[in-house]
Design a protein around this motif. Structure first.
Motif, short mmCIF file in Angstrom:
data_model
loop_
_atom_site.label_atom_id
_atom_site.label_comp_id
_atom_site.label_asym_id
_atom_site.label_seq_id
_atom_site.Cartn_x
_atom_site.Cartn_y
_atom_site.Cartn_z
N LYS A 3 15.43 83.69 13.27
CA LYS A 3 15.14 83.98 14.67
C LYS A 3 16.42 84.19 15.47
O LYS A 3 16.50 85.06 16.33
CB LYS A 3 14.28 82.87 15.27
CG LYS A 3 12.86 82.89 14.68
CD LYS A 3 11.93 81.91 15.36
CE LYS A 3 10.62 81.73 14.62
NZ LYS A 3 9.97 82.92 14.12
N GLU A 4 17.44 83.39 15.16
CA GLU A 4 18.73 83.53 15.84
C GLU A 4 19.34 84.90 15.54
O GLU A 4 19.87 85.58 16.43
CB GLU A 4 19.67 82.41 15.38
CG GLU A 4 20.88 82.26 16.27
CD GLU A 4 21.81 81.14 15.80
OE1 GLU A 4 21.39 80.26 15.03
OE2 GLU A 4 22.99 81.19 16.22
N GLU A 7 17.50 87.53 17.52
CA GLU A 7 17.91 87.50 18.94
C GLU A 7 19.27 88.16 19.15
O GLU A 7 19.47 88.92 20.08
CB GLU A 7 17.96 86.05 19.44
CG GLU A 7 16.61 85.54 19.86
CD GLU A 7 16.59 84.04 20.14
OE1 GLU A 7 17.66 83.41 20.13
OE2 GLU A 7 15.48 83.51 20.35
N ILE A 106 10.92 88.30 17.41
CA ILE A 106 11.29 87.09 16.67
C ILE A 106 10.15 86.56 15.81
O ILE A 106 10.39 85.79 14.89
CB ILE A 106 11.86 85.95 17.56
CG1 ILE A 106 10.93 85.61 18.70
CG2 ILE A 106 13.25 86.25 18.03
CD1 ILE A 106 11.30 84.30 19.37
#
Ligand code: THU
Length: 131
Positions: A3-4, A7, A106
């Motif tokens: 997810k990071e 992003e 995400i």
């Protein structure tokens, strides 16, 4: 971590310099535990244009990174896949279990292996380098 990366890829996409295609791409790559991100950058004479994936990867390699663990890619289309040139560049620095993440958001993404994205590849091993 996935997810990071997505992003960071999305943030990088916002920096895209793509006045000719108006197609914005962002990528974030995890190399030796560090995240590097990049966008596509287009040049008026076209051929110097660089894809988001290569911007991000070259940032990491030029900082001393060795192996890509994961790379996330986001584009203006749903399911923006890396071009052939970028697949070959990923191959050059891929760890054995590299994850290539094609992301729309995400929580909407697909993960591919190197073999899925570039089967029967030519790589460092063909020239007696790496594994
Ligand atoms: N592009 C990327 O940055 N990555 C891809 O995987 C596909 C294509 C860029 C290159 C060019 O700036 C624009 O998208 C249209 O091809």
């Amino acid at each position: 971590m996935i997810k990071e990366l997505i992003e960071k890829a999305r943030e990088a996409q916002e920096k895209s310099y793509s006045p000719y295609s108006n197609f914005r791409v962002g990528a974030a790559v995890l190399i030796d535990g560090k995240i590097y991100s990049g966008c596509n950058i287009e040049i008026a004479s076209y051929s110097p244009t660089i894809c988001a994936e290569r911007t991000a990867i070259f940032k990491g390699i030029s900082e001393g990174g060795k192996k890509i663990e994961k790379i996330a890619i986001v584009g203006d289309n749903l399911d923006t896949y890396p071009c052939g040139v970028c697949r070959q560049v990923i191959r050059e620095f891929a760890s054995e279990d590299v994850e290539i993440i094609i992301a729309n958001s995400i929580d909407d993404y697909k993960i591919y292996s190197m073999e899925e994205i570039l089967p029967h590849s030519f790589g460092p091993k063909d020239l007696g380098k790496g594994e």
